[in-house]
Scaffold this active site. Structure first.
Site, short mmCIF file in Angstrom:
data_model
loop_
_atom_site.label_atom_id
_atom_site.label_comp_id
_atom_site.label_asym_id
_atom_site.label_seq_id
_atom_site.Cartn_x
_atom_site.Cartn_y
_atom_site.Cartn_z
CD GLU A 1 8.64 2.70 -46.75
OE1 GLU A 1 8.17 3.70 -46.64
OE2 GLU A 1 8.54 1.87 -45.89
CG HIS B 1 4.81 3.41 -45.12
ND1 HIS B 1 6.07 3.56 -44.80
CD2 HIS B 1 4.15 3.81 -44.01
CE1 HIS B 1 6.11 4.12 -43.62
NE2 HIS B 1 4.86 4.23 -43.16
N1 LIG Z 1 2.41 1.66 -41.53
C1 LIG Z 1 1.98 3.03 -41.20
O1 LIG Z 1 1.76 3.77 -42.12
C2 LIG Z 1 2.40 3.58 -39.62
C3 LIG Z 1 1.45 4.73 -39.22
C4 LIG Z 1 1.76 4.85 -37.94
C5 LIG Z 1 2.72 4.49 -37.32
N2 LIG Z 1 3.42 3.46 -37.72
C6 LIG Z 1 4.76 3.04 -36.85
O2 LIG Z 1 4.17 2.22 -35.80
C7 LIG Z 1 5.09 2.48 -34.66
C8 LIG Z 1 4.14 2.15 -33.50
O3 LIG Z 1 2.99 3.22 -33.41
P1 LIG Z 1 2.55 3.80 -32.01
O4 LIG Z 1 1.71 5.03 -32.41
O5 LIG Z 1 1.55 2.54 -31.75
O6 LIG Z 1 3.64 3.93 -30.99
P2 LIG Z 1 3.80 4.14 -29.72
O7 LIG Z 1 4.92 4.96 -29.19
O8 LIG Z 1 2.24 4.73 -29.08
O9 LIG Z 1 3.76 2.63 -29.19
C9 LIG Z 1 5.23 1.85 -29.21
C10 LIG Z 1 5.20 0.86 -28.26
O10 LIG Z 1 6.06 0.23 -28.48
C11 LIG Z 1 6.77 -0.32 -27.27
N3 LIG Z 1 8.28 -0.66 -27.52
C12 LIG Z 1 9.18 0.22 -27.80
N4 LIG Z 1 10.39 -0.73 -27.73
C13 LIG Z 1 9.77 -1.86 -27.72
C14 LIG Z 1 10.63 -3.08 -27.85
N5 LIG Z 1 12.02 -3.20 -28.05
N6 LIG Z 1 10.14 -4.25 -27.54
C15 LIG Z 1 8.45 -4.14 -27.44
N7 LIG Z 1 7.86 -3.31 -27.34
C16 LIG Z 1 8.59 -1.97 -27.39
C17 LIG Z 1 6.79 1.06 -26.57
O11 LIG Z 1 6.64 0.73 -25.11
C18 LIG Z 1 5.34 1.43 -26.81
O12 LIG Z 1 4.31 1.17 -25.90
C19 LIG Z 1 5.37 3.97 -35.01
O13 LIG Z 1 6.57 4.29 -34.36
C20 LIG Z 1 5.76 4.07 -36.42
O14 LIG Z 1 6.91 3.54 -36.82
C21 LIG Z 1 3.41 2.99 -39.16
O1 LIG Z 2 2.57 9.09 -44.07
C1 LIG Z 2 3.44 8.47 -44.08
O2 LIG Z 2 4.54 8.53 -44.72
C2 LIG Z 2 4.13 7.84 -42.49
C3 LIG Z 2 2.82 6.92 -41.98
C4 LIG Z 2 3.68 6.42 -40.70
O3 LIG Z 2 4.65 5.44 -40.80
C5 LIG Z 2 3.60 7.23 -39.39
O4 LIG Z 2 4.82 7.30 -38.99
O5 LIG Z 2 2.79 8.01 -38.98
#
Ligand SMILES: NC(=O)c1ccc[n+]([C@@H]2O[C@H](COP(=O)([O-])OP(=O)(O)OC[C@H]3O[C@@H](n4cnc5c(N)ncnc54)[C@H](O)[C@@H]3O)[C@@H](O)[C@H]2O)c1
Ligand SMILES: O=C(O)CC[C@@H](O)C(=O)O
Length: 471
Positions: free
Chosen positions: A319, A349
């Protein structure tokens, strides 16, 4: 009981520079150490009214670097402490990051700044990292722990925002909204219903049923979808959602597949060609987790063949560092292929990018950083054991808090207790996480000479990673 207003500088303690970092360079200048007025700053955000703010140095000596446009709420919390806060809107290329990180005690980042072992090796003064986001995959957590650098994040402040975005995308994909809107922008009226669907009665397959996946599950059911999920952990299903045994079952049953797993070696390329082939003909894929989870060339192929009827991507393997620097051939070879596809929603993102989420994250991580710097509390740290002691009050004026981060090897506690055991240890807590252990002890009736002796003795132990003494 004393009130917060009565907090006053420790006039009885002569100026003395005690390092809180692995290197001597963290020493504040003798002239500024224990500055009159450094306790009792206005605008403190630590809520305990009677808590004494433990300070090993004048707050203005603390240097903070905030990258990636960290929210104002977080910035305010840190500046109100009197710390020197430098704020940049984007992330930095590695060479510039290394230059800057050498000097700072605290760094705040979001998802783009890579704090690798190579970078952290140069961070001689760093004591704590704040990830103003959920993901911590951009930081070498193990290496940081081995240097005694704590890492904090905000585990769920943006979960709702991501879940809402995904709900919007499910409807937008089912109705080809992106394409219709683009056509109208280009002057074309294209009123079609072919392969446009309601989402009611369709099956949503959630991969990773954590904070985001579970929120999404509730919202999707409220809109009449059936929810199935796959997770490596056995989890309580919300509403009438159903956990399936394997990823393959989920892929075969779901009309919409959405990824919410962390970036891990096991999740890299989790959705590639074999998985896309298992999906239903004309199904949809959404990825708002991490860019490495979906193999993008395989997705391009599946969309061109019509196997996948639409997709939404919020995250990419590489990114850009900041806004305006659109992802291109240098970052990702397939940028042009993606841009040419129909019914593909591309977002930069922004899953967690709402006012609500960003200010909540700013407050949560900002406060965690202040608590760590000022009190040594590791509650919520993602790479160190969680250790806390109740705050000292102004009724305990001659106390010092010893923090000893050390390698988790046999015999350390005996040696530490030989050093602190001659004094009145009011309370003590220790815990370990893997190879690293964290000890915190409050010692009463000490003066600066004793503090200095304690510090030097602890620093001389071979198990030492970092010693801090707060008083
Ligand atoms: N797009 C964005 O802006 C944004 C924002 C927040 C989070 N995220 C991403 O989303 C991800 C998930 O967030 P969350 O808060 O729900 O995380 P979390 O840790 O609460 O949940 C992740 C889940 O994935 C499961 N998991 C881990 N490895 C796995 C696998 N190999 N197969 C199946 N399940 C698996 C875990 O057991 C857990 O229940 C974060 O790690 C982050 O990378 C992206
Ligand atoms: O704000 C960001 O850059 C990341 C957002 C999201 O991927 C996170 O991990 O919370």
């Amino acid at each position: 009981m004393a009130s917060a207003k009565e907090i006053s500088p420790r006039q009885d303690l002569p100026v003395h520079a005690l390092s809180t970092s692995p290197s001597a360079s963290f020493h504040s200048s003798a002239g500024s150490f224990g500055l009159a007025g450094s306790f009792g700053l206005a605008g403190r955000i630590i809520p305990l009214a009677n808590a004494k703010q433990l300070k090993p140095f004048a707050t203005k000596d603390i240097k903070v670097l905030l990258l990636e446009n960290v929210n104002q709420a977080g910035r305010d919390i840190l500046t109100q402490q009197g710390y020197q806060v430098e704020f940049l809107k984007s992330s930095l290329p590695e060479d510039q990051l290394i230059e800057k990180i050498r000097d700072v005690h605290v760094i705040g980042i979001r998802s783009k700044t890579k704090l690798t072992a190579r970078v952290l090796k140069e961070a001689k003064n760093l004591i704590v990292i704040g990830c103003f986001c959920i993901g911590t995959n951009q930081v070498d957590l193990q290496y940081a722990a081995e240097q005694g650098i704590a890492v904090f994040n905000s585990p769920f402040s943006n979960s709702r925002s991501v879940a809402e975005l995904v709900i919007g995308e499910i409807i937008a994909l089912a109705r080809q909204l992106g394409d219709r809107s683009n056509e109208m922008h280009n002057g074309t009226w294209n009123k079609v219903s072919n392969k446009c669907w309601e989402i009611r009665g369709k099956t949503l397959g959630i991969i990773g049923y954590g904070h985001i996946g579970a929120q999404l599950s509730v919202l999707a059911e409220a809109m009449g979808m059936s929810v199935i999920f796959y997770d490596v952990s056995n989890l309580m299903a919300l509403g009438t959602a159903r956990q399936v045994e394997t990823l393959e079952v989920l892929l075969a049953e779901a009309d919409f597949v959405t990824c919410h797993v962390p970036e891990l070696p096991e999740t890299k390329g989790m959705i590639g060609q074999p998985q896309l082939e298992l999906m239903k003909d004309g199904s949809y894929l959404i990825n708002a987790s991490r860019g490495t989870v979906v193999d993008i060339p395989a997705l391009i192929h599946a969309m061109r063949s019509g196997k996948i009827a639409g997709a939404a991507l919020d995250v990419y393997p590489n990114e850009p560092a900041g806004n305006g620097d659109y992802f291109n051939g240098d970052l990702n070879m397939w940028g042009n292929d993606l841009r040419s596809l129909k019914n593909l929603i591309l977002t930069p993102h922004i899953g967690g990018s709402t006012e609500e989420a960003q200010s909540a994250i700013g407050v949560e991580v900002g406060q965690a950083l202040v608590r760590y710097v000022n009190e040594g509390t590791t509650l919520g740290a993602v790479n160190l054991p969680e250790v806390t002691l109740r705050s000292l009050t102004m009724d305990e004026p001659n106390n010092a808090r010893v923090i000893y981060i050390h390698r988790n090897i046999p015999g350390v506690l005996r040696k530490v207790n030989e050093i602190i055991g001659d004094h009145n240890v009011d309370k003590q807590m220790t815990d370990s996480r893997g190879d690293v252990a964290y000890l915190m002890a409050d010692i009463s009736n000490v003066d600066t000479a004793i503090i200095k002796a304690l510090y030097e003795s602890l620093e001389s132990l071979s198990s030492r990673i970092m010693t801090r003494i707060l008083y």
